[in-house]
Enzyme design. Structure first.
Site, PDB file in Angstrom:
ATOM      1  N   ARG A  30     -12.988  -8.667   2.353  1.00 32.48           N
ATOM      2  CA  ARG A  30     -12.159  -9.061   3.684  1.00 32.48           C
ATOM      3  C   ARG A  30     -13.142  -9.243   5.051  1.00 32.48           C
ATOM      4  NH1 ARG A  30      -6.873  -6.573   4.185  1.00 32.48           N
ATOM      5  NH2 ARG A  30      -5.600  -6.972   2.305  1.00 32.48           N
ATOM      6  N   ARG A  89       1.131  -1.599   0.016  1.00 33.25           N
ATOM      7  CA  ARG A  89      -0.147  -0.166   0.069  1.00 33.25           C
ATOM      8  C   ARG A  89       1.079   1.160   0.781  1.00 33.25           C
ATOM      9  NH1 ARG A  89      -3.033  -2.753   4.704  1.00 33.25           N
ATOM     10  NH2 ARG A  89      -4.090  -3.766   4.253  1.00 33.25           N
ATOM     11  N   ARG A 123     -10.306   3.597   6.187  1.00 35.74           N
ATOM     12  CA  ARG A 123      -9.611   3.786   5.689  1.00 35.74           C
ATOM     13  C   ARG A 123      -8.947   3.462   4.934  1.00 35.74           C
ATOM     14  NH1 ARG A 123      -6.145  -2.505   7.960  1.00 35.74           N
ATOM     15  NH2 ARG A 123      -6.402  -2.419   6.086  1.00 35.74           N
TER      16      ARG A 123
HETATM   17  N1  LIG Z   1     -10.536   1.768  18.087  1.00 37.95           N
HETATM   18  C1  LIG Z   1     -10.927   2.022  17.130  1.00 37.95           C
HETATM   19  N2  LIG Z   1     -11.858   3.556  17.217  1.00 37.95           N
HETATM   20  C2  LIG Z   1     -11.965   3.853  16.049  1.00 37.95           C
HETATM   21  N3  LIG Z   1     -11.143   3.622  15.292  1.00 37.95           N
HETATM   22  C3  LIG Z   1     -10.306   2.738  15.018  1.00 37.95           C
HETATM   23  C4  LIG Z   1     -10.190   2.133  16.329  1.00 37.95           C
HETATM   24  N4  LIG Z   1      -8.812   1.271  15.951  1.00 37.95           N
HETATM   25  C5  LIG Z   1      -8.379   1.197  14.938  1.00 37.95           C
HETATM   26  N5  LIG Z   1      -9.488   2.593  14.373  1.00 37.95           N
HETATM   27  C6  LIG Z   1      -8.874   2.196  12.723  1.00 37.95           C
HETATM   28  O1  LIG Z   1      -9.443   1.367  11.515  1.00 37.95           O
HETATM   29  C7  LIG Z   1      -8.857   1.391  10.437  1.00 37.95           C
HETATM   30  C8  LIG Z   1      -8.438  -0.514  10.949  1.00 37.95           C
HETATM   31  O2  LIG Z   1      -7.398  -0.579  11.470  1.00 37.95           O
HETATM   32  P1  LIG Z   1      -6.248  -0.807  11.220  1.00 37.95           P
HETATM   33  O3  LIG Z   1      -5.011  -0.528   9.846  1.00 37.95           O
HETATM   34  O4  LIG Z   1      -4.876  -1.064  12.577  1.00 37.95           O
HETATM   35  O5  LIG Z   1      -6.224  -2.687  11.607  1.00 37.95           O
HETATM   36  P2  LIG Z   1      -5.913  -4.204  11.390  1.00 37.95           P
HETATM   37  O6  LIG Z   1      -6.767  -4.514  12.491  1.00 37.95           O
HETATM   38  O7  LIG Z   1      -4.616  -3.880  11.284  1.00 37.95           O
HETATM   39  O8  LIG Z   1      -6.429  -4.695   9.684  1.00 37.95           O
HETATM   40  P3  LIG Z   1      -5.859  -5.259   8.589  1.00 37.95           P
HETATM   41  O9  LIG Z   1      -5.871  -6.794   9.560  1.00 37.95           O
HETATM   42  O10 LIG Z   1      -6.912  -4.934   7.364  1.00 37.95           O
HETATM   43  O11 LIG Z   1      -4.075  -5.255   9.096  1.00 37.95           O
HETATM   44  C9  LIG Z   1      -7.734   2.564  10.803  1.00 37.95           C
HETATM   45  O12 LIG Z   1      -8.325   3.442  10.489  1.00 37.95           O
HETATM   46  C10 LIG Z   1      -7.674   2.592  12.551  1.00 37.95           C
HETATM   47  O13 LIG Z   1      -7.121   4.250  12.740  1.00 37.95           O
HETATM   48  N1  LIG Z   2      -1.302 -16.195   8.877  1.00 40.71           N
HETATM   49  C1  LIG Z   2      -0.794 -14.412   8.563  1.00 40.71           C
HETATM   50  N2  LIG Z   2      -1.360 -13.466   8.596  1.00 40.71           N
HETATM   51  C2  LIG Z   2      -0.679 -12.634   9.025  1.00 40.71           C
HETATM   52  C3  LIG Z   2      -0.034 -12.168   7.989  1.00 40.71           C
HETATM   53  N3  LIG Z   2       0.928 -11.055   8.076  1.00 40.71           N
HETATM   54  C4  LIG Z   2      -0.667 -10.184   8.570  1.00 40.71           C
HETATM   55  N4  LIG Z   2      -0.946 -11.426   8.253  1.00 40.71           N
HETATM   56  C5  LIG Z   2      -2.618 -11.127   8.370  1.00 40.71           C
HETATM   57  O1  LIG Z   2      -2.431 -10.871   6.522  1.00 40.71           O
HETATM   58  C6  LIG Z   2      -4.748 -10.046   7.414  1.00 40.71           C
HETATM   59  C7  LIG Z   2      -4.524  -8.944   6.650  1.00 40.71           C
HETATM   60  O2  LIG Z   2      -3.679  -7.495   6.095  1.00 40.71           O
HETATM   61  P1  LIG Z   2      -3.474  -6.548   5.337  1.00 40.71           P
HETATM   62  O3  LIG Z   2      -1.904  -6.276   5.845  1.00 40.71           O
HETATM   63  O4  LIG Z   2      -3.167  -7.073   3.928  1.00 40.71           O
HETATM   64  O5  LIG Z   2      -4.765  -5.703   6.326  1.00 40.71           O
HETATM   65  C8  LIG Z   2      -4.373  -9.701   9.137  1.00 40.71           C
HETATM   66  O6  LIG Z   2      -5.525 -10.081   9.621  1.00 40.71           O
HETATM   67  C9  LIG Z   2      -2.767  -9.722   9.564  1.00 40.71           C
HETATM   68  O7  LIG Z   2      -3.041 -10.197  10.651  1.00 40.71           O
HETATM   69  C10 LIG Z   2       1.439 -13.522   8.720  1.00 40.71           C
HETATM   70  O8  LIG Z   2       2.295 -13.470   7.982  1.00 40.71           O
HETATM   71  N5  LIG Z   2       0.571 -15.037   8.982  1.00 40.71           N
END
Ligand SMILES: Nc1ncnc2c1ncn2[C@@H]1O[C@H](COP(=O)(O)OP(=O)(O)OP(=O)(O)O)[C@@H](O)[C@H]1O
Ligand SMILES: Nc1nc2c(ncn2[C@@H]2O[C@H](COP(=O)(O)O)[C@@H](O)[C@H]2O)c(=O)[nH]1
Length: 393
Positions: free
Chosen positions: A278, A174, A267
């Site tokens: 997703r 991204r 996001r």
């Molecule tokens: N408690 C919350 N309240 C509102 N917005 C939130 C909260 N926590 C996270 N966010 C927002 O929600 C969006 C998704 O959060 P984040 O990217 O951390 O999710 P993730 O679980 O890591 O997703 P992925 O698995 O796709 O990587 C972001 O824009 C973040 O700023």
């Molecule tokens: N099994 C695994 N899942 C992973 C790993 N690294 C990230 N993730 C999961 O993929 C999704 C999507 O991530 P995104 O960055 O494309 O939004 C998210 O649920 C991550 O937790 C891995 O090494 N192994």
């Protein structure tokens, strides 16, 4: 099976029998474990890394095993001794405190599992870490729930405590994502090849792309003396749970499905089609997250600050930290010429140059192991041991 080499083990070794079931000759050492002899060290005269060859004693056949884990750099003076019949402790003379103790696992559950999977002889390296580094943390939950946000807060507040396991993925980067920082962005064919060679601790197909945690990603964090955080999906969490990596498993839930969708949309990183995928997967993950025995803790990420506070609490970060002096482990570099003797779970290490310099390496509280590091080694001076401060023989 490898070809029989142009040497036999007694030609290589034998000058330094030391009463520990090992023979060593500078750059090489040999250890018996059951019906096999492991020759460890400079096995080809070329590599800068420690090599391993296995002699099957009943047939006289030499085997070149698949070697998993990061290999140690070679050393001029190696000592080794077998522990519990399943791993070999290697001491690298002349090496720094963070590189002098290594374990070569030869018959641990992880090695047996990999041997079955790969259908070949397997050994696995695991570096020994002195002190009490805590076990890795697996954070899982549906896409958009806020895992990355919570992890970023933790790493910002405690930069010297936590390190992020950088996964591999075949998904495109991204905007603002950096290769080697957020992910190792890989070609599918390369990643598939690496998966079959045993490079990954776990991997899964997630939302149409491959994602995986390499063994090295976890080791790099442990080597920096930090506690490893893995952000992986539920399939990955299940694989890690079934593996030999001890970890704490945390599942993050959204307050509602509508809120999850709102966050994912806000996001703005996914196309509509990817987002729908997703969200479909999220429903299944939310069900699987409740499966008994998979996650140790479930946190609802409604208000971010409240959820972050709960995360810190369950990681024990709200408690009073012991003074650095009280908990700092004794860290000593290993003399080039050293003697080694084993008394129970304690290894007494002496310096041949300075006979008063003797240390005890205590293996009583070993934790972890391959894949990853072997934690919980304790070092103290032999004086404090003989004064009864560190238990009895
Ligand atoms: N408690 C919350 N309240 C509102 N917005 C939130 C909260 N926590 C996270 N966010 C927002 O929600 C969006 C998704 O959060 P984040 O990217 O951390 O999710 P993730 O679980 O890591 O997703 P992925 O698995 O796709 O990587 C972001 O824009 C973040 O700023
Ligand atoms: N099994 C695994 N899942 C992973 C790993 N690294 C990230 N993730 C999961 O993929 C999704 C999507 O991530 P995104 O960055 O494309 O939004 C998210 O649920 C991550 O937790 C891995 O090494 N192994």
């Amino acid at each position: 099976m490898g070809e029989a080499p142009a040497f036999i083990v007694d030609d290589l070794l034998g000058d330094y029998p030391n009463g520990l079931g090992l023979k060593s000759k500078g750059h090489q050492t040999a250890v018996d474990a059951g019906h096999k002899t492991y020759v460890i060290g400079d096995t080809d005269g070329e590599s800068a890394l420690i090599g391993v060859k296995v002699l099957e004693k009943s047939t006289g056949e030499w085997i070149i095993p698949a070697v998993l884990g990061t290999k140690p750099q070679s050393s001029k003076r190696l000592s080794a001794l077998i522990l519990n019949g399943d791993r070999i402790l290697i001491l690298k003379g002349g090496s720094a405190h963070d590189d002098c103790f290594w374990f070569l696992e030869v018959d641990t559950p992880f090695v047996r599992e990999q041997r079955n999977k790969l259908g070949t002889e397997v050994v696995a390296w695991s570096r020994g870490v002195v002190g009490d580094t805590k076990m890795p943390i697996v954070i899982s939950g549906p896409s958009g729930v806020g895992k990355g946000t919570l992890i970023a807060k933790l790493m910002k507040e405690f930069p010297s405590t936590f390190g992020f396991s950088v996964s591999h993925t075949t998904r495109a980067p991204r905007e603002k994502e950096q290769n080697g920082v957020h992910y190792h962005f890989s070609e599918r064919s390369v990643m598939e090849k690496e998966i079959s060679s045993g490079k990954f601790l776990e991997f899964a197909s997630v939302h149409g792309n491959l994602y995986g945690t390499s063994v090295e990603a976890v080791e790099v964090v442990a080597d920096a003396g930090k506690r490893c955080i893995l952000d992986i999906d539920v399939q990955g969490a299940r694989s890690v749970r079934a593996s030999s990596l001890e970890a704490i498993f945390i599942f993050i839930c959204p307050p509602s499905f509508e809120e999850l969708e709102k966050r994912l949309r806000a996001r703005g990183t996914e196309t509509e089609e990817q987002m729908q995928k997703r969200l479909r997967n999220a429903r299944a993950e939310l069900e699987q997250g409740k499966a008994p025995g998979l996650f140790d803790h479930i946190l609802v990420n409604d208000d971010l600050e409240t959820c972050y506070k709960s995360l810190k609490k369950l990681l024990g970060l709200d408690q009073v930290v012991h003074s650095i002096l009280e908990s700092a482990p004794l860290l000593v570099n290993l003399p080039q010429d050293h003697s080694v003797s084993k008394i129970g779970q304690k290894i007494v290490i002496g310096s041949k140059e300075a006979s008063e310099n003797r240390f005890v390496l205590d293996l009583t509280s070993l934790k972890g192991g391959a894949p990853g590091r072997t934690r919980g080694l304790q070092m103290y001076s032999s004086d404090s041991w003989s004064n009864g401060l560190n238990g009895h023989i």
